[in-house]
Design a protein around this motif. Structure first.
Motif, PDB file in Angstrom:
ATOM      1  N   THR A  89     -10.079  26.236  44.025  1.00  8.15           N
ATOM      2  CA  THR A  89     -10.172  27.029  42.798  1.00  8.15           C
ATOM      3  C   THR A  89     -10.640  28.446  43.110  1.00  8.15           C
ATOM      4  OG1 THR A  89     -10.595  25.091  41.405  1.00  8.15           O
ATOM      5  CG2 THR A  89     -11.358  27.227  40.568  1.00  8.15           C
ATOM      6  N   HIS A  90     -11.632  28.557  43.988  1.00  6.73           N
ATOM      7  CA  HIS A  90     -12.138  29.881  44.381  1.00  6.73           C
ATOM      8  C   HIS A  90     -11.046  30.706  45.058  1.00  6.73           C
ATOM      9  CE1 HIS A  90     -14.659  33.025  46.066  1.00  6.73           C
ATOM     10  NE2 HIS A  90     -14.158  32.750  47.261  1.00  6.73           N
ATOM     11  N   ASP A  93      -8.518  31.893  42.511  1.00  5.26           N
ATOM     12  CA  ASP A  93      -9.101  32.952  41.690  1.00  5.26           C
ATOM     13  C   ASP A  93      -9.110  34.275  42.455  1.00  5.26           C
ATOM     14  OD1 ASP A  93     -10.716  33.635  39.160  1.00  5.26           O
ATOM     15  OD2 ASP A  93     -12.018  34.350  40.772  1.00  5.26           O
ATOM     16  N   ARG A  97      -6.997  37.506  41.241  1.00  4.32           N
ATOM     17  CA  ARG A  97      -7.721  38.730  40.878  1.00  4.32           C
ATOM     18  C   ARG A  97      -7.261  39.908  41.739  1.00  4.32           C
ATOM     19  NH1 ARG A  97     -11.771  38.184  37.282  1.00  4.32           N
ATOM     20  NH2 ARG A  97     -12.474  36.058  36.831  1.00  4.32           N
ATOM     21  N   GLN A 115      -9.252  28.790  32.043  1.00  2.00           N
ATOM     22  CA  GLN A 115      -8.924  28.009  33.226  1.00  2.00           C
ATOM     23  C   GLN A 115      -8.032  26.828  32.863  1.00  2.00           C
ATOM     24  OE1 GLN A 115     -10.265  28.336  36.776  1.00  2.00           O
ATOM     25  NE2 GLN A 115     -10.171  30.372  35.847  1.00  2.00           N
ATOM     26  N   LEU A 129      -7.042  27.185  37.690  1.00  4.48           N
ATOM     27  CA  LEU A 129      -6.648  28.585  37.855  1.00  4.48           C
ATOM     28  C   LEU A 129      -6.558  29.256  36.504  1.00  4.48           C
ATOM     29  CD1 LEU A 129      -2.834  28.975  38.573  1.00  4.48           C
ATOM     30  CD2 LEU A 129      -3.842  26.849  37.770  1.00  4.48           C
ATOM     31  N   ASP A 130      -6.746  30.574  36.508  1.00  3.66           N
ATOM     32  CA  ASP A 130      -6.616  31.348  35.282  1.00  3.66           C
ATOM     33  C   ASP A 130      -5.165  31.327  34.810  1.00  3.66           C
ATOM     34  OD1 ASP A 130      -8.176  33.494  33.547  1.00  3.66           O
ATOM     35  OD2 ASP A 130      -6.139  34.259  33.875  1.00  3.66           O
TER      36      ASP A 130
END
Length: 318
Positions: A89-90, A93, A97, A115, A129-130
Motif C-alpha cells: 500500500t505504501h 501510494d 503521489r 482508499q 490505493l487511492d
C-alpha cells in the motif's frame, strides 16, 4: 477500415455494447490479442495472475520508481517489492503521489483522498490505493447504486439526478438516483446508506428499513472515466427502494445539480438519446428487466443483454 460507431437513438443492446466494450477472448482470440497490444499486464511478485490491464499511454506518461519492473516485450508491469499489505500500500501510494505531482499529473484525473481495495483472484486483500490510480491500473472496482422510485397514478416514476456541471466526468448528464464507490473495509449496505444520506439527504434509518438488495452487475470498459483509452473492470452492488410521500429526496453534497422525477418512458428516451452517464444505462436496464418493462416479448436481444450485465472478471495473460 474503421468501425462505424452507432448514433442516437440507441437500441438497448447498443447501450450495453458502449459499456461492456472490452472484447471477449472466446469469441475471437486473435482479435483479443490484437486489442491487448495496447495494454500492459499489472502484476505483483508472488501472484500468478494479473491484477489489471494498464493502457500504454500510462506506461509512457509516468516515471515508474525502481521497485517496478517493466518488460516491454511481454508487456508486464510488475511491482517487485513488498511482502505484506502495508508495504505494498505504501509503495502504491508513493508511486501515485509521484505521478500526481509530475507535469503529467492530470493524465490520471484528480486525487480522490479515498482508499480502495485490491484483491487477488483468490480473494486475498493485497493492498489499498487511492482512487486516483484505479482507472490507470485497470483493476476491479466495486460500487453501490440505487434506483429510487415512487408509484404514481401514471405508474412508476424514478428519481433521476442530473450530475453537477462541476463534475470532472460526465458533467451535466443524468445519473442513477444514488451511486458511489466502496471504500476499503466498507460493506455494500453501509456504503449505500452513506451515499443516500450524502447525495439525496435520506435518513439512514429510513434507508435501512426500506431498501432492497438486487444482486450485482458487472462489465468491462475500454475507456476510463474521461472517455480516454483505458480499462475499467466494474462491479455494482445494486439496490432499489420505493419512496413514500414522507421521503422526498433533496440535493445534498454538491454531486447533484438537479433532481427529476421521470416516467419509465421518459428515462428510456433519455438513455436512447445519449443523455445518461454510460454505466448508469446498465443499472437502468437491469431495473427495467426486474420490473418487467423489458421482456423477451419486446426485446429480441434480451439474452445477450442479460449475459453482458453480468460479466465474469477473469484477468489473465493472453
Amino acid at each position: 477500415m474503421s468501425e462505424t460507431l452507432p448514433t442516437p437513438p440507441f437500441t438497448n443492446l447498443q447501450l450495453v455494447e458502449q459499456v461492456d466494450s472490452w472484447p471477449y477472448f472466446t469469441k475471437d482470440p486473435d482479435a483479443y490479442r490484437r486489442h491487448m497490444q495496447n495494454y500492459y499486464y499489472f502484476l505483483i511478485d508472488g501472484y500468478d495472475k494479473p491484477f489489471g490491464y494498464v493502457h500504454k499511454r500510462f506506461i509512457s506518461g509516468i516515471s515508474w520508481p525502481k521497485y517496478w519492473k517493466l518488460d516491454h516485450n511481454k508487456r508486464f508491469l510488475t511491482l517487485t517489492t513488498g511482502s505484506n499489505l502495508k508495504t505494498r500500500t505504501h509503495l502504491l501510494d508513493e508511486t501515485l503521489r509521484k505521478a500526481y505531482d509530475s507535469p503529467n499529473g492530470t493524465l490520471l484525473g484528480h486525487w480522490a483522498n479515498e482508499q480502495f481495495p485490491l484483491y487477488s483472484s483468490t480473494g486475498e486483500h493485497v493492498l489499498d490505493l487511492d482512487g486516483y490510480g484505479v482507472d490507470m491500473l485497470g483493476i476491479v472496482n466495486f460500487s453501490v447504486h440505487l434506483t429510487a422510485w415512487v408509484m404514481t397514478a401514471e405508474g412508476i416514476k424514478i428519481w433521476v439526478p442530473r450530475r453537477a456541471w462541476t463534475k470532472m466526468s460526465f458533467p451535466g448528464m443524468l445519473d442513477n438516483t444514488v451511486g458511489g464507490s466502496l471504500a476499503t473495509g466498507e460493506k455494500p449496505i453501509d456504503g449505500m446508506v452513506r451515499e443516500c444520506e450524502e447525495e439525496i439527504c435520506l435518513d439512514p434509518a429510513y434507508t435501512r428499513s426500506h431498501i432492497k438488495a438486487c444482486g450485482t452487475l458487472s462489465f468491462q470498459l475500454t475507456v476510463d472515466d474521461m472517455l480516454n483509452p483505458g480499462c475499467q473492470h466494474q462491479v455494482q452492488y445494486v439496490y432499489e427502494m420505493e419512496l413514500g410521500q414522507d421521503a422526498v429526496p433533496r440535493i445534498g453534497d454538491g454531486e447533484v445539480g438537479e433532481l427529476h422525477l421521470l416516467s419509465l418512458e421518459e428515462l428510456t428516451n433519455a438513455m436512447r438519446n445519449g443523455e445518461v452517464k454510460l454505466t448508469c444505462n446498465m443499472t437502468c436496464l437491469a431495473f427495467f428487466i426486474r420490473r418487467g418493462y423489458i421482456t423477451a416479448d419486446n426485446e429480441p436481444d434480451i439474452i445477450e443483454i442479460c449475459s453482458r450485465l453480468h460479466r465474469y472478471h477473469d484477468l489473465f495473460i493472453a
